[in-house]
Design a protein around this motif. Structure first.
Motif, PDB file in Angstrom:
ATOM      1  N   ARG A   1     -15.355  10.181   7.783  1.00 38.46           N
ATOM      2  CA  ARG A   1     -16.187   9.211   8.495  1.00 38.46           C
ATOM      3  C   ARG A   1     -16.099   7.835   7.833  1.00 38.46           C
ATOM      4  NH1 ARG A   1     -20.871  11.439   7.756  1.00 38.46           N
ATOM      5  NH2 ARG A   1     -20.293  13.221   9.018  1.00 38.46           N
ATOM      6  N   ALA A   2     -16.087   7.794   6.495  1.00 36.03           N
ATOM      7  CA  ALA A   2     -15.948   6.516   5.779  1.00 36.03           C
ATOM      8  C   ALA A   2     -14.600   5.865   6.072  1.00 36.03           C
ATOM      9  CB  ALA A   2     -16.126   6.735   4.283  1.00 36.03           C
ATOM     10  N   LEU A   3     -13.545   6.668   6.176  1.00 39.63           N
ATOM     11  CA  LEU A   3     -12.229   6.136   6.539  1.00 39.63           C
ATOM     12  C   LEU A   3     -12.276   5.491   7.927  1.00 39.63           C
ATOM     13  CD1 LEU A   3      -9.642   8.846   5.460  1.00 39.63           C
ATOM     14  CD2 LEU A   3      -9.693   6.477   4.727  1.00 39.63           C
ATOM     15  N   TRP A   4     -12.846   6.184   8.886  1.00 41.27           N
ATOM     16  CA  TRP A   4     -12.900   5.666  10.245  1.00 41.27           C
ATOM     17  C   TRP A   4     -13.736   4.397  10.339  1.00 41.27           C
ATOM     18  CZ3 TRP A   4     -13.965  11.085  12.682  1.00 41.27           C
ATOM     19  CH2 TRP A   4     -12.754  11.759  12.839  1.00 41.27           C
TER      20      TRP A   4
ATOM     21  N   GLN B   1     -12.419   0.712  11.411  1.00 41.13           N
ATOM     22  CA  GLN B   1     -13.010   0.013  12.545  1.00 41.13           C
ATOM     23  C   GLN B   1     -13.531  -1.363  12.126  1.00 41.13           C
ATOM     24  OE1 GLN B   1     -16.327   1.998  14.342  1.00 41.13           O
ATOM     25  NE2 GLN B   1     -15.922   1.059  16.336  1.00 41.13           N
ATOM     26  N   ASN B   2     -14.143  -1.457  10.952  1.00 39.06           N
ATOM     27  CA  ASN B   2     -14.659  -2.737  10.478  1.00 39.06           C
ATOM     28  C   ASN B   2     -13.534  -3.714  10.139  1.00 39.06           C
ATOM     29  OD1 ASN B   2     -17.280  -1.886  10.760  1.00 39.06           O
ATOM     30  ND2 ASN B   2     -17.481  -1.259   8.629  1.00 39.06           N
ATOM     31  N   LEU B   3     -12.426  -3.187   9.611  1.00 36.88           N
ATOM     32  CA  LEU B   3     -11.329  -4.056   9.177  1.00 36.88           C
ATOM     33  C   LEU B   3     -10.388  -4.437  10.317  1.00 36.88           C
ATOM     34  CD1 LEU B   3     -10.404  -5.294   6.500  1.00 36.88           C
ATOM     35  CD2 LEU B   3      -8.845  -3.378   6.257  1.00 36.88           C
ATOM     36  N   LEU B   4     -10.066  -3.481  11.198  1.00 32.08           N
ATOM     37  CA  LEU B   4      -9.059  -3.710  12.230  1.00 32.08           C
ATOM     38  C   LEU B   4      -9.603  -3.748  13.656  1.00 32.08           C
ATOM     39  CD1 LEU B   4      -6.317  -1.259  10.898  1.00 32.08           C
ATOM     40  CD2 LEU B   4      -6.528  -3.707  10.469  1.00 32.08           C
TER      41      LEU B   4
ATOM     42  N   LEU C   1      -5.811   7.071  11.150  1.00 30.80           N
ATOM     43  CA  LEU C   1      -6.030   7.687   9.843  1.00 30.80           C
ATOM     44  C   LEU C   1      -6.672   9.058   9.997  1.00 30.80           C
ATOM     45  CD1 LEU C   1      -7.386   4.686   7.792  1.00 30.80           C
ATOM     46  CD2 LEU C   1      -5.119   5.666   7.717  1.00 30.80           C
ATOM     47  N   THR C   2      -6.053  10.051   9.407  1.00 28.44           N
ATOM     48  CA  THR C   2      -6.568  11.417   9.446  1.00 28.44           C
ATOM     49  C   THR C   2      -6.539  11.990   8.043  1.00 28.44           C
ATOM     50  OG1 THR C   2      -5.650  11.686  11.660  1.00 28.44           O
ATOM     51  CG2 THR C   2      -6.288  13.689  10.505  1.00 28.44           C
ATOM     52  N   LEU C   3      -7.606  12.649   7.666  1.00 26.53           N
ATOM     53  CA  LEU C   3      -7.708  13.272   6.350  1.00 26.53           C
ATOM     54  C   LEU C   3      -7.069  14.654   6.412  1.00 26.53           C
ATOM     55  CD1 LEU C   3      -8.917  12.688   3.590  1.00 26.53           C
ATOM     56  CD2 LEU C   3     -11.014  13.762   4.365  1.00 26.53           C
ATOM     57  N   PHE C   4      -6.016  14.860   5.636  1.00 26.25           N
ATOM     58  CA  PHE C   4      -5.296  16.131   5.652  1.00 26.25           C
ATOM     59  C   PHE C   4      -5.780  17.088   4.592  1.00 26.25           C
ATOM     60  CE2 PHE C   4      -2.613  15.703   9.019  1.00 26.25           C
ATOM     61  CZ  PHE C   4      -1.554  16.579   8.997  1.00 26.25           C
ATOM     62  N   GLY C   5      -5.980  16.591   3.401  1.00 22.83           N
ATOM     63  CA  GLY C   5      -6.459  17.437   2.316  1.00 22.83           C
ATOM     64  C   GLY C   5      -7.546  16.702   1.568  1.00 22.83           C
TER      65      GLY C   5
ATOM     66  N   ARG D   1      -3.501   1.188   3.459  1.00 21.14           N
ATOM     67  CA  ARG D   1      -3.838   0.852   2.067  1.00 21.14           C
ATOM     68  C   ARG D   1      -5.034  -0.099   2.009  1.00 21.14           C
ATOM     69  NH1 ARG D   1      -0.493   1.228  -2.370  1.00 21.14           N
ATOM     70  NH2 ARG D   1       1.383   2.456  -2.095  1.00 21.14           N
ATOM     71  N   ALA D   2      -5.054  -1.088   2.895  1.00 21.52           N
ATOM     72  CA  ALA D   2      -6.162  -2.038   2.930  1.00 21.52           C
ATOM     73  C   ALA D   2      -7.461  -1.345   3.348  1.00 21.52           C
ATOM     74  CB  ALA D   2      -5.838  -3.180   3.879  1.00 21.52           C
ATOM     75  N   ILE D   3      -7.365  -0.459   4.311  1.00 20.14           N
ATOM     76  CA  ILE D   3      -8.551   0.273   4.779  1.00 20.14           C
ATOM     77  C   ILE D   3      -9.131   1.115   3.653  1.00 20.14           C
ATOM     78  CG2 ILE D   3      -9.279   2.154   6.291  1.00 20.14           C
ATOM     79  CD1 ILE D   3      -7.189   0.994   8.328  1.00 20.14           C
ATOM     80  N   ILE D   4      -8.277   1.828   2.937  1.00 16.19           N
ATOM     81  CA  ILE D   4      -8.734   2.680   1.834  1.00 16.19           C
ATOM     82  C   ILE D   4      -9.325   1.829   0.716  1.00 16.19           C
ATOM     83  CG2 ILE D   4      -7.934   4.265   0.043  1.00 16.19           C
ATOM     84  CD1 ILE D   4      -5.947   5.340   2.194  1.00 16.19           C
ATOM     85  N   ALA D   5      -8.698   0.684   0.429  1.00 17.35           N
ATOM     86  CA  ALA D   5      -9.203  -0.193  -0.626  1.00 17.35           C
ATOM     87  C   ALA D   5     -10.560  -0.796  -0.273  1.00 17.35           C
ATOM     88  CB  ALA D   5      -8.201  -1.307  -0.893  1.00 17.35           C
ATOM     89  N   ALA D   6     -10.868  -0.898   1.005  1.00 20.20           N
ATOM     90  CA  ALA D   6     -12.136  -1.491   1.439  1.00 20.20           C
ATOM     91  C   ALA D   6     -13.316  -0.531   1.315  1.00 20.20           C
ATOM     92  CB  ALA D   6     -12.014  -1.977   2.877  1.00 20.20           C
TER      93      ALA D   6
END
Length: 159
Positions: free
Chosen positions: A34-37, A41-44, A54-58, A81-86
């Protein structure tokens, strides 16, 4: 329904992500997804986050440290990478996140960047219990083959 031809199928990249939190923090897979999504959404925006896909696999997290494998489209790696860093918190829990590396397959991602690769095993003949025996050596651990089974030993136990 037919499959798409190979040249039309989406190409994926897998990001190995290291996660650090306070030792008493509890994170689960759904919270991190949920944090990834939300970060995407906030960044892009809606369209950009859907395109990055973006999908969480493991995912694993315990005692303040964890790791995850995040899948994204091949042409969206820099955006991912930018999304994860945010991401600075997950459901109110402060997190430190670092992308360890990017790979083309889940298996290569886990082996290269997450320490889940195959261990190097060396087979030797050693003296153990006054007899020469076959042994397998891995990272300072020695498994000596006796008549019945294997016996665990260290390099100090063998000659």
């Amino acid at each position: 329904m037919k499959h798409l031809p190979k040249h039309l199928q989406p190409r994926w990249r897998y990001l190995a992500v290291g996660i650090e939190t306070w030792p008493d923090a509890a994170l689960d897979r759904d919270q991190f997804q949920r944090a990834l999504w939300y970060s995407a959404q906030n960044l892009l925006g809606d369209v950009g986050s859907a395109d990055a896909d973006l999908t969480l696999f493991g995912f694993s997290h315990a005692d303040g440290s964890g790791e995850a494998v995040v899948r994204t489209r091949r042409d969206s790696v820099e955006q991912a990478r930018a999304i994860i860093a945010a991401i600075d918190s997950v459901d109110g829990v402060a997190v430190g996140i670092r992308v360890r590396g990017v790979s083309g397959t889940v298996r290569a991602c886990e082996e290269k960047y997450m320490g889940r690769g195959r261990e190097g095993t060396d087979q030797r003949h050693v003296v153990f219990g006054d007899a020469e025996r076959s042994a397998f050596v891995r990272d300072g651990r020695v498994d000596v083959q006796t008549d019945e089974a294997f016996t665990g030993a260290t390099t100090l136990d063998i000659h």
